[in-house]
Every structure is written in structure tokens, then in C-alpha cells.
Design a protein around this motif. Structure first.
Motif, PDB file in Angstrom:
ATOM      1  N   VAL A   2      -9.230  -5.132  -1.961  1.00 54.34           N
ATOM      2  CA  VAL A   2      -8.799  -3.845  -2.478  1.00 54.34           C
ATOM      3  C   VAL A   2     -10.050  -3.047  -2.835  1.00 54.34           C
ATOM      4  O   VAL A   2     -11.056  -3.623  -3.271  1.00 54.34           O
ATOM      5  CB  VAL A   2      -7.858  -4.001  -3.690  1.00 54.34           C
ATOM      6  N   ARG A  51      -6.208  -0.718   0.137  1.00 50.79           N
ATOM      7  CA  ARG A  51      -6.265  -2.156   0.340  1.00 50.79           C
ATOM      8  C   ARG A  51      -6.226  -2.478   1.820  1.00 50.79           C
ATOM      9  O   ARG A  51      -5.652  -1.744   2.618  1.00 50.79           O
ATOM     10  CB  ARG A  51      -5.140  -2.870  -0.405  1.00 50.79           C
ATOM     11  N   CYS A  95     -10.861  -5.696 -11.581  1.00 48.46           N
ATOM     12  CA  CYS A  95      -9.796  -5.807 -10.598  1.00 48.46           C
ATOM     13  C   CYS A  95      -8.775  -6.803 -11.153  1.00 48.46           C
ATOM     14  O   CYS A  95      -9.157  -7.801 -11.778  1.00 48.46           O
ATOM     15  CB  CYS A  95     -10.406  -6.306  -9.297  1.00 48.46           C
ATOM     16  N   GLY A 104       0.812  -1.219   0.000  1.00 46.25           N
ATOM     17  CA  GLY A 104       0.000   0.000   0.000  1.00 46.25           C
ATOM     18  C   GLY A 104       0.843   1.266   0.000  1.00 46.25           C
ATOM     19  O   GLY A 104       0.300   2.363  -0.025  1.00 46.25           O
TER      20      GLY A 104
END
Length: 123
Positions: free
Chosen positions: A79, A72, A96, A55
Motif C-alpha cells: 500500500v 494499493r 501503516c 481499492g
């Protein structure tokens, strides 16, 4: 192997907000770079935003900068894509995607994909 499942799409008026979620199967979610891509009818799939495994690094397409935010939660294998100030041109199927070992914004380099969720923004 990673399986991805998106949710949260729908119909919203221009200026509104949606939050998309993507849940990943497997025990190594925290090793994957995660990305969101979108594809509108008749157009190529395009990069929206990506986040590194920790992240700590994120990238955002210019077209959504300042409006969309990726985050996330590795404990939940999830996420998120927070979309604010939506515009009709944001209408697309949102996907995604996941890739291990590299940080990239290039969709061809992603190995795993969800089925997509439709986002429709009315004017």
C-alpha cells in the motif's frame, strides 16, 4: 498474522513530496483494509487515510484532502501513500495498519501495525 514494514520517510522542505510504501507479509493481503495513521510528538495518533481490500473505497482526513493519496497493489502486497504539497504540520511518525473483515478509519479497530517511518517537513 500480518507483518507490515513501512519505508519512504525522510526530511523534505515545505511544498515537497514523498511517497511512503508499506509491504505486508502473508498471502491474504487482499482481504485487509489498509490504513495510514500518524502521530506527532505530544499528540494522539490520528487517522490519515484508508483503502478497502479491493481499492474501491477510500477515506481521507480533511487535513490532508487534496494533497495525500492512498493506493494499493495487491499483487505486490503493498500500500502506498503519496504525499504532495507537504506542510510543517505534516511532520510525524507515519504508521501503516491492517484490519480484516471491516472498513474503518478508527485506529483502535486495526489489528496489525508497522513500526512507523518518520516524516519531517521543514519550513
Amino acid at each position: 498474522q500480518v507483518q507490515l514494514a513501512e519505508s519512504g520517510g525522510g526530511l523534505v522542505q515545505a511544498g515537497g513530496s514523498l511517497r511512503l510504501s508499506c509491504v505486508a507479509s502473508g498471502r491474504t493481503f487482499n482481504r485487509y483494509t489498509m490504513g495510514w495513521f500518524r502521530q506527532a510528538p505530544g499528540k494522539e495518533r490520528e487517522f490519515v487515510t484508508a483503502i478497502s481490500w479491493s481499492g474501491g473505497s477510500t477515506s481521507v482526513a480533511d487535513s490532508v484532502k487534496g494533497r495525500f493519496t492512498i493506493s494499493r497493489d495487491n499483487a505486490k502486497n503493498t500500500v502506498y501513500l503519496q504525499m504532495n504539497s507537504l506542510k510543517p504540520e505534516d511532520t510525524a511518525v507515519y504508521y501503516c495498519a491492517a484490519v480484516q473483515g471491516i472498513y474503518t478509519t478508527t485506529y483502535q479497530q486495526y489489528d496489525y501495525w508497522g513500526q512507523g517511518t518518520q516524516v519531517t517537513v521543514s519550513s
